[in-house]
Scaffold this motif. Structure first.
Motif, PDB file in Angstrom:
ATOM      1  N   ASN A 138      -1.545  16.623  -3.443  1.00 33.75           N
ATOM      2  CA  ASN A 138      -2.403  16.137  -4.526  1.00 33.75           C
ATOM      3  C   ASN A 138      -2.762  14.656  -4.406  1.00 33.75           C
ATOM      4  OD1 ASN A 138      -3.550  17.869  -6.293  1.00 33.75           O
ATOM      5  ND2 ASN A 138      -1.982  17.694  -7.868  1.00 33.75           N
ATOM      6  N   LEU A 139      -3.030  14.194  -3.200  1.00 37.57           N
ATOM      7  CA  LEU A 139      -3.419  12.803  -2.973  1.00 37.57           C
ATOM      8  C   LEU A 139      -4.934  12.691  -2.930  1.00 37.57           C
ATOM      9  CD1 LEU A 139      -0.969  11.996  -0.044  1.00 37.57           C
ATOM     10  CD2 LEU A 139      -0.736  11.250  -2.412  1.00 37.57           C
ATOM     11  N   CYS A 140      -5.454  11.552  -3.359  1.00 39.90           N
ATOM     12  CA  CYS A 140      -6.888  11.319  -3.181  1.00 39.90           C
ATOM     13  C   CYS A 140      -7.141  11.085  -1.688  1.00 39.90           C
ATOM     14  CB  CYS A 140      -7.361  10.147  -4.026  1.00 39.90           C
ATOM     15  SG  CYS A 140      -6.755   8.546  -3.481  1.00 39.90           S
ATOM     16  N   LEU A 141      -8.390  11.205  -1.282  1.00 36.35           N
ATOM     17  CA  LEU A 141      -8.710  11.055   0.141  1.00 36.35           C
ATOM     18  C   LEU A 141      -8.295   9.699   0.685  1.00 36.35           C
ATOM     19  CD1 LEU A 141     -12.199  12.757   0.482  1.00 36.35           C
ATOM     20  CD2 LEU A 141      -9.996  13.577   1.310  1.00 36.35           C
ATOM     21  N   ALA A 142      -8.551   8.634  -0.051  1.00 34.65           N
ATOM     22  CA  ALA A 142      -8.198   7.297   0.441  1.00 34.65           C
ATOM     23  C   ALA A 142      -6.693   7.185   0.684  1.00 34.65           C
ATOM     24  CB  ALA A 142      -8.666   6.233  -0.541  1.00 34.65           C
ATOM     25  N   SER A 143      -5.887   7.752  -0.195  1.00 33.26           N
ATOM     26  CA  SER A 143      -4.429   7.712  -0.007  1.00 33.26           C
ATOM     27  C   SER A 143      -4.008   8.543   1.202  1.00 33.26           C
ATOM     28  CB  SER A 143      -3.708   8.218  -1.258  1.00 33.26           C
ATOM     29  OG  SER A 143      -3.912   7.350  -2.334  1.00 33.26           O
ATOM     30  N   SER A 144      -4.637   9.690   1.371  1.00 33.02           N
ATOM     31  CA  SER A 144      -4.340  10.529   2.545  1.00 33.02           C
ATOM     32  C   SER A 144      -4.672   9.793   3.830  1.00 33.02           C
ATOM     33  CB  SER A 144      -5.141  11.834   2.489  1.00 33.02           C
ATOM     34  OG  SER A 144      -4.749  12.622   1.410  1.00 33.02           O
ATOM     35  N   TYR A 145      -5.828   9.133   3.853  1.00 36.58           N
ATOM     36  CA  TYR A 145      -6.238   8.417   5.052  1.00 36.58           C
ATOM     37  C   TYR A 145      -5.344   7.212   5.310  1.00 36.58           C
ATOM     38  CZ  TYR A 145     -10.449  11.270   4.554  1.00 36.58           C
ATOM     39  OH  TYR A 145     -11.333  12.312   4.429  1.00 36.58           O
ATOM     40  N   GLN A 146      -4.920   6.551   4.260  1.00 33.94           N
ATOM     41  CA  GLN A 146      -3.999   5.413   4.430  1.00 33.94           C
ATOM     42  C   GLN A 146      -2.681   5.895   5.014  1.00 33.94           C
ATOM     43  OE1 GLN A 146      -4.775   2.158   4.174  1.00 33.94           O
ATOM     44  NE2 GLN A 146      -2.758   1.849   5.061  1.00 33.94           N
ATOM     45  N   ARG A 147      -2.214   7.042   4.570  1.00 36.21           N
ATOM     46  CA  ARG A 147      -0.981   7.610   5.152  1.00 36.21           C
ATOM     47  C   ARG A 147      -1.161   7.946   6.624  1.00 36.21           C
ATOM     48  NH1 ARG A 147       2.407  11.334   0.970  1.00 36.21           N
ATOM     49  NH2 ARG A 147       2.721   9.736  -0.607  1.00 36.21           N
ATOM     50  N   MET A 148      -2.353   8.392   6.998  1.00 36.34           N
ATOM     51  CA  MET A 148      -2.615   8.673   8.413  1.00 36.34           C
ATOM     52  C   MET A 148      -2.550   7.388   9.230  1.00 36.34           C
ATOM     53  SD  MET A 148      -5.599  11.528   8.294  1.00 36.34           S
ATOM     54  CE  MET A 148      -5.435  12.941   7.213  1.00 36.34           C
ATOM     55  N   ILE A 149      -3.068   6.304   8.692  1.00 37.09           N
ATOM     56  CA  ILE A 149      -2.981   5.014   9.374  1.00 37.09           C
ATOM     57  C   ILE A 149      -1.521   4.608   9.516  1.00 37.09           C
ATOM     58  CG2 ILE A 149      -3.476   2.538   9.169  1.00 37.09           C
ATOM     59  CD1 ILE A 149      -6.186   3.362   7.890  1.00 37.09           C
TER      60      ILE A 149
END
Length: 89
Positions: A69-80
């Motif tokens: 249930n993460l927003c896209l920006a949070s998901s992408y930050q986790r990928m970084i």
């Protein structure tokens, strides 16, 4: 192209491609996709791109994070953050 664009549209690219991005890695970092490379660093048009992740990892991580249930920006930050951890190993 930037890292945000690649991560947002990951499903439209072949999973075997590799992502290289300009450091420091942010969603606004310039990024490229390549078919194959054994080099951790690529130089194109006077820009140094460092290996970020295999696109197949983005597929896996997106599946994992979409269940949280993460927003896209949070998901992408986790990928970084994941890519940074991989780089330091």
């Amino acid at each position: 192209m930037d890292l945000f664009y690649i991560l947002l549209n990951y499903h439209t690219f072949p999973a075997h491609q590799l992502i290289y991005a300009e450091q420091p890695w942010t969603l606004q970092s310039r990024a490229i996709l390549v078919e194959a490379s054994s080099s951790p660093v690529l130089h194109l048009d006077q820009i140094e791109y460092k290996f970020f992740l295999e696109l197949s990892w983005v597929h896996r991580l997106f599946q994992l994070y979409s269940n949280q249930n993460l927003c896209l920006a949070s998901s992408y930050q986790r990928m970084i953050e994941f890519a940074l951890r991989q780089q330091s190993d």
